[in-house]
Enzyme design. Structure first.
Site, PDB file in Angstrom:
ATOM      1  N   ASP A 288       0.866  -1.174   0.000  1.00  0.00           N
ATOM      2  CA  ASP A 288       0.000   0.000   0.000  1.00  0.00           C
ATOM      3  C   ASP A 288       0.913   1.237   0.000  1.00  0.00           C
ATOM      4  OD1 ASP A 288      -2.140   1.686  -0.036  1.00  0.00           O
ATOM      5  OD2 ASP A 288      -3.177   0.788   1.651  1.00  0.00           O
TER       6      ASP A 288
HETATM    7  C1  BGC Z   1      -4.989   3.292   0.120  1.00  0.00           C
HETATM    8  C2  BGC Z   1      -5.204   2.295  -0.977  1.00  0.00           C
HETATM    9  C3  BGC Z   1      -5.021   2.937  -2.318  1.00  0.00           C
HETATM   10  C4  BGC Z   1      -3.655   3.596  -2.373  1.00  0.00           C
HETATM   11  C5  BGC Z   1      -3.340   4.229  -3.705  1.00  0.00           C
HETATM   12  C6  BGC Z   1      -3.730   4.101  -0.058  1.00  0.00           C
HETATM   13  O1  BGC Z   1      -3.660   5.143   0.840  1.00  0.00           O
HETATM   14  O2  BGC Z   1      -4.963   2.628   1.364  1.00  0.00           O
HETATM   15  O3  BGC Z   1      -6.475   1.725  -0.861  1.00  0.00           O
HETATM   16  O4  BGC Z   1      -5.171   1.994  -3.339  1.00  0.00           O
HETATM   17  O5  BGC Z   1      -3.578   4.577  -1.366  1.00  0.00           O
HETATM   18  O6  BGC Z   1      -4.060   5.373  -3.918  1.00  0.00           O
END
Ligand code: BGC
Length: 762
Positions: A288
């Site tokens: 993530d």
């Molecule tokens: C989130 C994810 C997301 C990623 C990319 C993160 O902060 O937890 O769900 O896909 O950002 O934007």
């Protein structure tokens, strides 16, 4: 015969060879050969470059953003980019990679396409409330169609984290509390995004997230620790991830939280033992947003240490943080990681690109004509409107709804004329200026015979600081600067002149979503005051409730004659809500998450277990498992939702009551539409294992069917039960069923269901 075959040979032979070559085994071999050949030419730094995922747009969810991206692409230091879109922009970036980098490896382009791309569908919790797998799959299909038309080939969806804690803002992004419903939805979304052929120009590589257990953050505070037993993980929280993997999802995203003391992004047990060895996942795992770097704050060492730990654990691609890019080479030299580990990760990233067809044509998804025709088309918007209408949940209705198309409607409330609030959280590619507000939708759908007046009545909350905190990505919410009494008086005056009042209340879209946890789930005081003032007029008040989570609305349930929960229904929600208010669509949504009476009841869900001192009835009893100050029961149970018509259920009929081994049981009911409106009903099947070696839930969802019934019509609904449905993980993590007695429940929600018993022996 012979001469004919001989004559056909020049045609048949090449055709057969072609068919053989398309066989999965040959296709796999061909891919392996290609990638092995390519990797033989790559330097270690180029291999590590493939593991680097950078952010290119404005949708940043952490404090770190990517810099010097163009230069890095030319140097082969970027494997993927996310949050950039449009065929022109993506073509330009792809050109840098395939024309100016040494090995010309194309870039993969990702985006958070969560509930639609430009045509926005209801937030995932709302989609789940439709219990309609075809519509959910179709929503993902349309999202894929639009996103690929805009140059993208990878989405960070589906988000399948089970959550039983509505304080957690991201409950809005998932399918709610139940693993069975969540699994069905996970599979439907993967099918919708990926289709049958990933290399087609209109299918999108999916990414199931957040692996794992992100929805169980302690106290509902985002990113917080998770600690749970493995039986609970395997029985209740893992199934939707596994369902996505069984459906062929191409990628997995690791979560921010820790699991059993190790952050998920560096957790070998999760990413290798469970995911790859036990479940057979063959694709790539991406972190993530900066979740590798965040392991420093988790207390696991410096960037070099946590990056090495993550790679070794089974993580392949590093989102934004560049720990892999900047430290893995040194770790390799010091013998802390192996070349085989880098090769594994690099191969999986390249395989994803290969399967998308990017090596064949890096510009496959850059088709300006498609972008023009396919994005936000009338067809897609029509489908989104119909789907949204089926996601709304009628929580209460004392004969007020549907509204008649006559007289005067007073539309009141801070969310009535708020098109920017309709699409809900995580709709980064939405054009909110094109969404339809409830006011606009209502006027259009009402037609000419109805007069519609509008007044705001109140701000969403008097707490302007809270309101300000919810403006992510620079989109501030416009507060009304007038005095609260002025706003209220205007609304009351309008209400007095109307036949019925529709009050558009609830949450701002960004009250839920990432980093939007709350501890107070009541309606804000400004809205409560407005409700009281409206009720004082003596006119019937319908609350249209916008929310991304279960709210605690005990008072409103007591006072108001009708409540329609509309989540955040997407770009077409203004029309869809009006369709339901006027009865053009009969509501059929059912809650995918329990609505508690107060925050103290959380976590609350339908599939809880008995204690040794269960409460019998609903009256307080000393030395029983209950509260002094609130009932154990929720306000609205899981699976609950009303209709404009009435469905009557017959008792449950069983094909047998004693079974053995591989036999099948058919449990059925007859459902009759005994009201005036045609309507859809979600018939739900629950099971209980009465005696087992481990404690088991009192009720577990194990089946559901959504059916349409005309007034007066009766249909038989049959559920086939095999021992597969009786299986569970015991405390030794053995997955099996145990012979004995069971109860089956079939009904309209998890509380109101008729029961019958059966015995199943080995
Ligand atoms: C989130 C994810 C997301 C990623 C990319 C993160 O902060 O937890 O769900 O896909 O950002 O934007």
């Amino acid at each position: 015969m012979r001469p004919a075959i001989t004559a056909l040979r020049p045609v048949l032979f090449p055709a057969m060879v072609l068919l053989l070559l398309q066989h999965p085994v040959f296709a796999q071999q061909k891919m392996n050969q290609f990638i092995t050949g390519l990797m033989a030419k790559m330097t270690v730094q180029e291999k590590i470059g493939q593991l680097n995922l950078v952010v290119g747009g404005e949708a940043t969810t952490g404090s770190v953003v990517s810099t010097g991206v163009e230069e890095k692409i030319k140097q082969g230091k970027v494997g993927g980019i996310f949050s950039v879109s449009s065929p022109q922009r993506i073509r330009r970036i792809q050109e840098l990679a395939v024309q100016q980098s040494r090995l010309k490896i194309p870039i993969i382009f990702g985006m958070d396409v969560i509930h639609g791309y430009r045509t926005i569908f209801p937030i995932p919790l709302g989609l789940a409330a439709s219990w309609d797998m075809q519509r959910i799959e179709e929503s993902a299909r349309i999202a894929a169609q639009e996103a690929t038309a805009d140059g993208l080939n990878w989405t960070f969806s589906p988000m399948v984290d089970i959550s039983r804690d509505p304080r957690w803002g991201r409950i809005s992004e998932g399918s709610g509390e139940d693993p069975f419903l969540g699994s069905a939805i996970a599979a439907a979304m993967v099918r919708g995004y990926q289709g049958k052929d990933l290399s087609a120009d209109n299918t999108l590589l999916a990414c199931v997230k957040h692996f794992a257990l992100y929805g169980a953050a302690e106290a509902g505070r985002d990113y917080h620790s998770v600690d749970m037993s493995r039986i609970r993980m395997f029985n209740e929280y893992f199934p939707p991830y596994k369902a996505a993997i069984d459906a062929g999802v191409g990628t997995v995203m690791s979560s921010f939280n820790d699991v059993e003391g190790i952050p998920a992004s560096g957790n070998k047990w999760l990413l290798t033992d469970v995911l790859r060895k036990q479940w057979g996942f063959k694709g790539m795992v991406v972190s993530d947003y900066t979740s590798v770097n965040e392991m420093i704050d988790h207390g696991l060492g410096d960037l070099k240490a946590v990056s090495a730990l993550s790679l070794k654990a089974g993580l392949d691609m590093d989102m934004v943080g560049e720990g892999f890019l900047t430290t893995l080479e040194a770790s390799l030299k010091e013998g802390k990681i192996t070349l085989a580990e880098i090769d594994r990760a690099c191969r999986l990233v390249l395989e994803a690109k290969y399967k998308l067809g990017l090596f064949e044509d890096p510009f496959r998804y850059c088709n300006e004509a498609r972008a023009q025709q396919e994005i936000f088309s009338a067809k897609h918007r029509g489908i989104a409107r119909a789907t949204a209408a089926r996601s709304f949940v009628l929580l209460k209705n004392q004969g007020v709804l549907p509204l008649a198309r006559k007289g005067k409607i007073a539309l009141v409330g801070p969310l009535a004329d708020a098109k920017e609030n309709m699409v809900g959280t995580w709709s980064v590619s939405a054009d909110v200026s094109k969404a339809t507000s409830l006011l606009a939708g209502l006027k259009e759908v009402a037609g000419t015979g109805v007069e519609i007046g509008y007044a705001k009545g109140a701000n969403v909350t008097e707490d302007s600081a809270l309101e300000a905190r919810t403006s992510v990505f620079g989109k501030p919410w416009q507060r009304d600067a007038r005095h609260p009494d002025t706003l209220l008086a205007e609304a009351v005056k309008l209400a007095q002149s109307a036949d019925v009042i529709v009050a558009a209340l609830g949450e701002l879209a960004e009250f839920t979503g990432e980093s939007s946890s709350r501890t107070d789930l009541n309606l804000p005081n400004s809205q409560k005051k407005l409700i009281d003032a409206l009720l004082a007029t003596g006119k019937p008040v319908v609350m249209v409730l916008f929310t991304g989570r279960p709210l605690t609305i005990v008072e409103e349930d007591k006072k108001l004659p009708a409540i329609l929960n509309v989540w955040f229904g997407g770009s077409e929600a203004g029309y869809a809500i009006s369709d339901v208010l006027f009865g053009d669509v009969n509501p059929s949504g059912k809650l995918p998450a329990t609505f508690p009476r107060n925050v103290g009841q959380i976590p609350i869900y339908h599939s809880y277990k008995s204690t040794g001192r269960p409460l019998v009835g609903d009256e307080f009893q000393k030395f029983r498992s209950n509260y002094l100050d609130v009932s154990n029961t929720p306000l609205y149970p899981f699976g609950y939702g009303l209709s404009y018509t009435r469905f009557d259920y017959s008792p449950v009929k069983l094909s047998k009551t004693r079974l053995k081994g591989a036999e099948k049981l058919v449990a059925s009911v007859r459902v009759t539409n005994s009201g005036k409106y045609a309507g859809e009903e979600v018939v739900q099947l629950y099971l209980r294992d009465l005696v087992a070696t481990n404690t088991r839930p009192l009720k577990e969802l194990k089946g559901f069917q959504k059916l349409l019934l005309q007034p007066g019509e009766t249909k038989e609904v049959r559920f086939e039960i095999t021992t597969e449905l009786l299986k569970f993980y015991d405390n030794k993590l053995r997955y099996d069923w145990e012979p004995g007695e069971f109860t089956v429940f079939i009904g309209t929600n998890s509380r109101d269901a008729a029961a019958a018993n059966f015995t199943w022996l080995r």
